[in-house]
Design an enzyme around this catalytic site. Structure first.
Site, PDB file in Angstrom:
ATOM      1  N   HIS A  92      -7.986  -7.901  -8.098  1.00 17.56           N
ATOM      2  CA  HIS A  92      -8.359  -8.690  -6.921  1.00 17.56           C
ATOM      3  C   HIS A  92      -8.484  -7.694  -5.761  1.00 17.56           C
ATOM      4  O   HIS A  92      -7.552  -7.496  -4.992  1.00 17.56           O
ATOM      5  CB  HIS A  92      -7.299  -9.742  -6.614  1.00 17.56           C
ATOM      6  CG  HIS A  92      -7.117 -10.768  -7.704  1.00 17.56           C
ATOM      7  ND1 HIS A  92      -6.521 -10.483  -8.908  1.00 17.56           N
ATOM      8  CD2 HIS A  92      -7.478 -12.078  -7.757  1.00 17.56           C
ATOM      9  CE1 HIS A  92      -6.511 -11.578  -9.657  1.00 17.56           C
ATOM     10  NE2 HIS A  92      -7.089 -12.564  -8.985  1.00 17.56           N
ATOM     11  N   HIS A 137       0.821  -1.222   0.000  1.00 12.83           N
ATOM     12  CA  HIS A 137       0.000   0.000   0.000  1.00 12.83           C
ATOM     13  C   HIS A 137       0.850   1.264   0.000  1.00 12.83           C
ATOM     14  O   HIS A 137       0.458   2.281  -0.587  1.00 12.83           O
ATOM     15  CB  HIS A 137      -0.978  -0.025   1.183  1.00 12.83           C
ATOM     16  CG  HIS A 137      -2.012  -1.112   1.035  1.00 12.83           C
ATOM     17  ND1 HIS A 137      -2.618  -1.738   2.096  1.00 12.83           N
ATOM     18  CD2 HIS A 137      -2.533  -1.701  -0.085  1.00 12.83           C
ATOM     19  CE1 HIS A 137      -3.474  -2.656   1.638  1.00 12.83           C
ATOM     20  NE2 HIS A 137      -3.428  -2.647   0.329  1.00 12.83           N
ATOM     21  N   ASP A 171     -14.161 -12.444 -12.325  1.00 13.49           N
ATOM     22  CA  ASP A 171     -12.853 -13.069 -12.182  1.00 13.49           C
ATOM     23  C   ASP A 171     -11.752 -12.081 -12.599  1.00 13.49           C
ATOM     24  O   ASP A 171     -11.774 -11.530 -13.704  1.00 13.49           O
ATOM     25  CB  ASP A 171     -12.814 -14.320 -13.062  1.00 13.49           C
ATOM     26  CG  ASP A 171     -11.439 -14.940 -13.074  1.00 13.49           C
ATOM     27  OD1 ASP A 171     -10.918 -15.256 -11.992  1.00 13.49           O
ATOM     28  OD2 ASP A 171     -10.873 -15.095 -14.164  1.00 13.49           O
ATOM     29  N   GLY A 172     -10.820 -11.864 -11.689  1.00 20.87           N
ATOM     30  CA  GLY A 172      -9.773 -10.871 -11.919  1.00 20.87           C
ATOM     31  C   GLY A 172      -8.895 -11.191 -13.112  1.00 20.87           C
ATOM     32  O   GLY A 172      -8.416 -10.288 -13.812  1.00 20.87           O
ATOM     33  N   GLU A 225     -13.781  -8.301  -7.732  1.00 19.12           N
ATOM     34  CA  GLU A 225     -13.678  -9.144  -6.532  1.00 19.12           C
ATOM     35  C   GLU A 225     -14.632 -10.313  -6.707  1.00 19.12           C
ATOM     36  O   GLU A 225     -15.799 -10.125  -7.014  1.00 19.12           O
ATOM     37  CB  GLU A 225     -14.018  -8.331  -5.273  1.00 19.12           C
ATOM     38  CG  GLU A 225     -14.150  -9.130  -3.996  1.00 19.12           C
ATOM     39  CD  GLU A 225     -12.961 -10.018  -3.664  1.00 19.12           C
ATOM     40  OE1 GLU A 225     -11.814  -9.537  -3.652  1.00 19.12           O
ATOM     41  OE2 GLU A 225     -13.178 -11.226  -3.442  1.00 19.12           O
ATOM     42  N   SER A 245      -6.540  -1.525  -1.045  1.00 17.01           N
ATOM     43  CA  SER A 245      -6.134  -0.864  -2.291  1.00 17.01           C
ATOM     44  C   SER A 245      -7.274  -0.057  -2.942  1.00 17.01           C
ATOM     45  O   SER A 245      -7.019   1.050  -3.448  1.00 17.01           O
ATOM     46  CB  SER A 245      -5.544  -1.883  -3.271  1.00 17.01           C
ATOM     47  OG  SER A 245      -6.383  -3.001  -3.419  1.00 17.01           O
ATOM     48  N   ASP A 287      -3.289  -8.543  -7.485  1.00 15.91           N
ATOM     49  CA  ASP A 287      -3.002  -8.884  -6.081  1.00 15.91           C
ATOM     50  C   ASP A 287      -3.843 -10.091  -5.653  1.00 15.91           C
ATOM     51  O   ASP A 287      -4.703  -9.985  -4.784  1.00 15.91           O
ATOM     52  CB  ASP A 287      -3.328  -7.636  -5.226  1.00 15.91           C
ATOM     53  CG  ASP A 287      -3.026  -7.841  -3.758  1.00 15.91           C
ATOM     54  OD1 ASP A 287      -2.246  -8.751  -3.423  1.00 15.91           O
ATOM     55  OD2 ASP A 287      -3.572  -7.074  -2.942  1.00 15.91           O
TER      56      ASP A 287
HETATM   57  C1  LIG Z   1      -4.887 -10.232  -1.327  1.00 10.08           C
HETATM   58  S1  LIG Z   1      -6.610  -9.967  -1.404  1.00 10.08           S
HETATM   59  C2  LIG Z   1      -6.760  -8.375  -2.133  1.00 10.08           C
HETATM   60  C3  LIG Z   1      -6.355  -7.236  -1.284  1.00 10.08           C
HETATM   61  C4  LIG Z   1      -6.535  -5.889  -1.912  1.00 10.08           C
HETATM   62  N1  LIG Z   1      -5.964  -5.818  -3.258  1.00 10.08           N
HETATM   63  C5  LIG Z   1      -5.899  -4.831  -1.057  1.00 10.08           C
HETATM   64  O1  LIG Z   1      -4.704  -4.511  -1.244  1.00 10.08           O
HETATM   65  O2  LIG Z   1      -6.601  -4.271  -0.200  1.00 10.08           O
HETATM   66  C6  LIG Z   1      -7.094 -10.987  -2.731  1.00 10.08           C
HETATM   67  C7  LIG Z   1      -8.582 -10.931  -3.034  1.00 10.08           C
HETATM   68  O3  LIG Z   1      -8.824 -11.617  -4.255  1.00 10.08           O
HETATM   69  C8  LIG Z   1     -10.101 -12.234  -4.180  1.00 10.08           C
HETATM   70  N2  LIG Z   1     -10.139 -13.252  -5.234  1.00 10.08           N
HETATM   71  C9  LIG Z   1      -9.770 -14.547  -5.192  1.00 10.08           C
HETATM   72  N3  LIG Z   1      -9.856 -15.105  -6.414  1.00 10.08           N
HETATM   73  C10 LIG Z   1     -10.308 -14.140  -7.246  1.00 10.08           C
HETATM   74  C11 LIG Z   1     -10.564 -14.072  -8.639  1.00 10.08           C
HETATM   75  N4  LIG Z   1     -10.401 -15.139  -9.426  1.00 10.08           N
HETATM   76  N5  LIG Z   1     -10.982 -12.909  -9.172  1.00 10.08           N
HETATM   77  C12 LIG Z   1     -11.149 -11.802  -8.394  1.00 10.08           C
HETATM   78  N6  LIG Z   1     -10.914 -11.809  -7.069  1.00 10.08           N
HETATM   79  C13 LIG Z   1     -10.493 -12.945  -6.500  1.00 10.08           C
HETATM   80  C14 LIG Z   1     -10.163 -12.739  -2.765  1.00 10.08           C
HETATM   81  O4  LIG Z   1     -11.496 -12.948  -2.366  1.00 10.08           O
HETATM   82  C15 LIG Z   1      -9.464 -11.594  -2.000  1.00 10.08           C
HETATM   83  O5  LIG Z   1     -10.419 -10.667  -1.536  1.00 10.08           O
END
Ligand SMILES: C[S@@+](CC[C@H](N)C(=O)[O-])C[C@H]1O[C@@H](n2cnc3c(N)ncnc32)[C@H](O)[C@@H]1O
Length: 279
Positions: free
Chosen positions: A41, A18, A145-146, A120, A102, A166
């Protein structure tokens, strides 16, 4: 999909990520032209660290909880100030009243006319994210899906911006998915800034990702890592920034040693790695 960022919010890896995210966005703000942030993500957007999840692990105590002791008028303190201003007020234990993830950081720094796309996939995390950002007309929060988003949303119409990737690194193949998805996105948009976050439990996987970025024909990239202990578990984290702002390497040379010192688990265990090509 079991990973919930609420257990880890504000830990040393979040501090590292961050703080650097903020420096990149501040750089984008130097020019008037609008930009887009794509957070593939995104998580919940912000975290109440007094909630059960964060309280159970207490990870924030060895992360954001340590920032209270940072000398504010040091060079690193000055570089961290804009991010710490976004983090906002803390209680007597150094726990922020609300820890911004983020998406919230991007929302705070983006200007009128900039655009933000947050993806997300976890239903509860998405509901929390959506509720938090719904009123901001610059934001699109998508239950998507990210990895799909990464390929689908580049290049953005603004032709300037940042893609933050992320993922939770739950799946064994997430490093190779990241390398492959980045390469496909970069082939469509070679001038955007890409920030690829990763945990370092296996140094070979991190090295392979760096090699893959080198093979993508990116003109410049920066590899930044922060270690807080030499023990097993998540004690080292990294960020690869493709097309980094030209000031970022110099800022990292000030920031990372200071963070390593501040966040190390035992005296002398903190370490920073800075590598780059091009630029
Ligand atoms: C490390 S966290 C993200 C933290 C965020 N970027 C931050 O810095 O505040 C990863 C996130 O990705 C989500 N996630 C998992 N698989 C995913 C996918 N295929 N597509 C989008 N999000 C996904 C999880 O639910 C989780 O909330």
């Amino acid at each position: 999909m079991n990973y919930r960022h609420a257990f880890h919010a504000g830990n040393f890896a979040d501090v590292f990520k961050h703080a650097l995210l903020t420096r990149i966005l501040l750089y984008l703000n130097r020019k008037d032209a609008h930009y887009r942030v794509i957070d593939t993500h995104a998580g919940e957007g912000a975290y109440d660290l007094s909630r059960d999840e964060a309280a159970r692990t207490g990870e924030w105590r060895e992360g954001i909880g340590r920032l209270a002791t940072l000398p504010r008028n040091s060079d690193a303190g000055r570089l961290l100030r804009p991010w710490l201003d976004i983090v906002g007020a803390c209680d007597g234990e150094g726990r922020p009243l609300l820890y911004p993830g983020s998406p919230l950081i991007a929302q705070k720094l983006a200007r009128k006319g900039d655009r933000l796309v947050f993806c997300e996939k976890h239903p509860d995390a998405f509901a929390a994210l959506k509720a938090r950002v719904a009123r901001d007309r610059r934001v699109k929060a998508l239950d998507l899906d990210g990895w799909t988003a990464l390929g689908a949303f580049v290049p953005p119409p603004e032709r300037r911006g940042l893609v933050l990737v992320d993922p939770p690194f739950e799946a064994k193949d997430e490093f190779s998915t990241m390398a492959r998805s980045f390469a496909a996105a970069f082939a469509k948009w070679s001038t955007g800034i890409y920030a690829l976050w990763y945990p370092v439990k296996d140094t070979a996987a991190a090295q392979d990702l760096w090699t893959a970025v080198g093979a993508s024909r990116a003109k410049s990239a920066l590899r930044l890592e922060l270690a807080v202990a030499a023990t097993a578990g998540l004690t080292r984290t990294g960020l690869i920034v493709v097309n980094p702002p030209f000031v970022l390497e110099g800022e990292a040379r000030t920031l990372l040693p200071a963070l390593a010192h501040l966040l190390e688990r035992t005296p002398g265990a903190g370490a920073a790695l800075i590598d780059s090509f091009g630029g």
